[in-house]
Write a protein that holds these residues in place. Structure first.
Motif, PDB file in Angstrom:
ATOM      1  N   GLY A   1       0.807  -1.213   0.000  1.00  0.00           N
ATOM      2  CA  GLY A   1       0.000   0.000   0.000  1.00  0.00           C
ATOM      3  C   GLY A   1       0.837   1.258   0.000  1.00  0.00           C
ATOM      4  N   MET A   2       1.981   1.232   0.671  1.00  0.00           N
ATOM      5  CA  MET A   2       2.850   2.407   0.726  1.00  0.00           C
ATOM      6  C   MET A   2       3.457   2.738  -0.631  1.00  0.00           C
ATOM      7  N   MET A   3       3.452   1.772  -1.534  1.00  0.00           N
ATOM      8  CA  MET A   3       3.936   2.037  -2.884  1.00  0.00           C
ATOM      9  C   MET A   3       3.158   3.178  -3.533  1.00  0.00           C
ATOM     10  N   ALA A   4       1.871   3.324  -3.169  1.00  0.00           N
ATOM     11  CA  ALA A   4       1.009   4.337  -3.791  1.00  0.00           C
ATOM     12  C   ALA A   4       1.476   5.759  -3.506  1.00  0.00           C
ATOM     13  N   LEU A   5       2.242   5.959  -2.454  1.00  0.00           N
ATOM     14  CA  LEU A   5       2.731   7.302  -2.128  1.00  0.00           C
ATOM     15  C   LEU A   5       3.568   7.881  -3.257  1.00  0.00           C
ATOM     16  N   ASN A   6       4.365   7.022  -3.884  1.00  0.00           N
ATOM     17  CA  ASN A   6       5.309   7.490  -4.892  1.00  0.00           C
ATOM     18  C   ASN A   6       4.609   8.070  -6.124  1.00  0.00           C
ATOM     19  N   PRO A   7       3.714   7.335  -6.793  1.00  0.00           N
ATOM     20  CA  PRO A   7       3.064   7.929  -7.967  1.00  0.00           C
ATOM     21  C   PRO A   7       1.997   8.970  -7.636  1.00  0.00           C
ATOM     22  N   ILE A   8       1.251   8.761  -6.557  1.00  0.00           N
ATOM     23  CA  ILE A   8       0.123   9.654  -6.283  1.00  0.00           C
ATOM     24  C   ILE A   8       0.587  10.996  -5.731  1.00  0.00           C
ATOM     25  N   MET A   9       1.451  10.992  -4.720  1.00  0.00           N
ATOM     26  CA  MET A   9       1.923  12.249  -4.129  1.00  0.00           C
ATOM     27  C   MET A   9       3.215  12.749  -4.770  1.00  0.00           C
ATOM     28  N   GLY A  10       3.950  11.848  -5.416  1.00  0.00           N
ATOM     29  CA  GLY A  10       5.256  12.239  -5.936  1.00  0.00           C
ATOM     30  C   GLY A  10       5.295  12.582  -7.404  1.00  0.00           C
ATOM     31  N   GLU A  11       4.310  12.129  -8.173  1.00  0.00           N
ATOM     32  CA  GLU A  11       4.338  12.395  -9.612  1.00  0.00           C
ATOM     33  C   GLU A  11       3.029  12.984 -10.125  1.00  0.00           C
ATOM     34  N   GLN A  12       1.916  12.258  -9.923  1.00  0.00           N
ATOM     35  CA  GLN A  12       0.654  12.653 -10.551  1.00  0.00           C
ATOM     36  C   GLN A  12      -0.071  13.758  -9.788  1.00  0.00           C
ATOM     37  N   PHE A  13       0.131  13.808  -8.464  1.00  0.00           N
ATOM     38  CA  PHE A  13      -0.544  14.756  -7.574  1.00  0.00           C
ATOM     39  C   PHE A  13      -2.070  14.603  -7.666  1.00  0.00           C
ATOM     40  N   ARG A  14      -2.497  13.397  -7.940  1.00  0.00           N
ATOM     41  CA  ARG A  14      -3.901  13.008  -7.962  1.00  0.00           C
ATOM     42  C   ARG A  14      -3.914  11.481  -8.017  1.00  0.00           C
TER      43      ARG A  14
END
Length: 377
Positions: free
Chosen positions: A266-279
């Protein structure tokens, strides 16, 4: 998990065997490149240059590696308990809901360093909850963990589609995604880290979740090799009958291990959601849960091996895009074939060369023993 082969030195177990598998995978990949009429050495140059040739390329490589560290650790923790968690993909999807809820709630009122810990807790909690159900079914009902985790991947994907089309999508929007987060929901880049080496991260989304991934790797090492619980889970993975004889609760270990595994995914989601896409977008996981299986196998389920294995797959993703750009005759599908070959030899055929290497070590050991006996006589 138990190992039917002779024990090898640590450097051979965690270094030589993965290296041999990797070399063979790239040799076979070179033959594939030859079949399409291209120079494999030129392709190798573009892959390496595309992954490490500039600071921006390195940033993209490490961005992908961050994702694979989390999913690789997720699979590895379950491996050590004798459990094959194929559900990291779905657990990452559900973990993304925890990240999105934290950002949508706090991004307009709190700075990122306040939102980030809340998002970490949310992602880990949602991922752990999603992994709890297959763990409970395995421990209490005897349902096979492989089957249930595969099924839960599809359920998670369907839940994500429903949420992003019916619940979390902004009014008036046709895109299957949440609204864009404000500054509080955006992780800062690690441009200062690459700047130490005189490199410019450019547009690469290399962000602070990489440091969290390294911290998670250290935490997994401590958990598995420096705690009583880690000893119990390794005992169960090596010999369930011995674990039962020692009074270790298989039910407790199975459920807790699956929750830890799901939390890491689940912590993997931090990288694309908060780190790249910002959504949160519909397909933000992009197969990373399945790549985590190969990363864990290549890294021998040890954090010290998972980190370089994750960087390798980050190189394949970033460098593969460069090959497709510089050599148009090698399509993106061909890059997927090359990645698949690495997964094949690092995963399904990981022990292909072990017997030969084991015999070579045994022969060297016998000669050394004979020589020592001769000197003693």
């Amino acid at each position: 998990m138990s190992n039917p082969y002779a024990k090898l030195p640590a450097w051979a177990e965690y270094g030589l065997i993965p290296l041999v598998n990797l070399v063979v995978a790239f040799l076979v990949a070179g033959l594939v490149v030859l079949l399409v009429g291209e120079n494999p050495l030129k392709a190798a140059y573009h892959m390496i240059n595309g992954a490490f040739g500039r600071g921006e390329y390195i940033g993209f490589t490490l961005y992908y590696a961050t994702t694979f560290i989390f999913t690789g650790l997720s699979v590895a923790v379950a491996f050590h308990a004798g459990l094959f968690n194929i559900g990291s993909e779905g657990q990452a999807y559900i973990g993304g809901i925890g990240v999105a809820l934290a950002c949508l709630w706090l991004d307009r009122t709190m700075p990122w360093f306040v939102v980030f810990p809340v998002a970490i807790i949310g992602s880990a909690a949602f991922g752990a909850l999603w992994a709890f159900l297959p763990g409970w079914l395995q421990a209490k009902r005897g349902s096979h963990i492989v089957i249930t985790t595969i099924m839960f991947n599809f359920i998670a994907s369907s839940i994500m589609v429903y949420l992003l089309t019916k619940v979390m999508k902004p009014l008036g929007s046709m895109a299957t995604q949440t609204r864009t987060f404000e500054a509080g929901g955006q992780l800062p880049k690690l441009d200062w880290l690459l700047a130490i080496f005189g490199l410019n991260v450019g547009n690469a989304p290399f962000n602070v979740s990489f440091l969290l991934a390294l911290l998670a790797a250290f935490g997994v090492w401590v958990l598995i090799w420096r705690t009583r619980f880690g000893y119990e889970l390794r005992t169960m993975g090596h010999s369930p009958s011995a674990a039962r004889y020692a009074g270790i609760s298989e039910t407790r270990i199975t459920i807790i291990v699956m929750m830890i595994s799901g939390g890491l995914a689940g912590m993997m989601a931090l990288n694309p959601i908060m780190g790249e896409q910002f959504r949160m977008q519909l397909d933000f996981v992009q197969g990373a849960g399945f790549v985590g299986i190969a990363v864990a196998l290549m890294g021998r389920s040890h954090p010290a091996g998972i980190i370089p294995a994750a960087i390798l797959f980050g190189m394949l993703y970033q460098g593969g895009a460069e090959i497709a750009f510089e050599m148009p005759s090698i399509s993106r599908d061909m890059i997927v074939i090359i990645q698949g070959l690495v997964i094949l030899f690092a995963g399904a055929l990981e022990n292909m060369f072990r017997p030969a290497i084991g015999r070579a070590f045994a022969a060297i050991g016998s000669r050394s023993a004979a020589a020592a006996q001769t000197r003693g006589a």
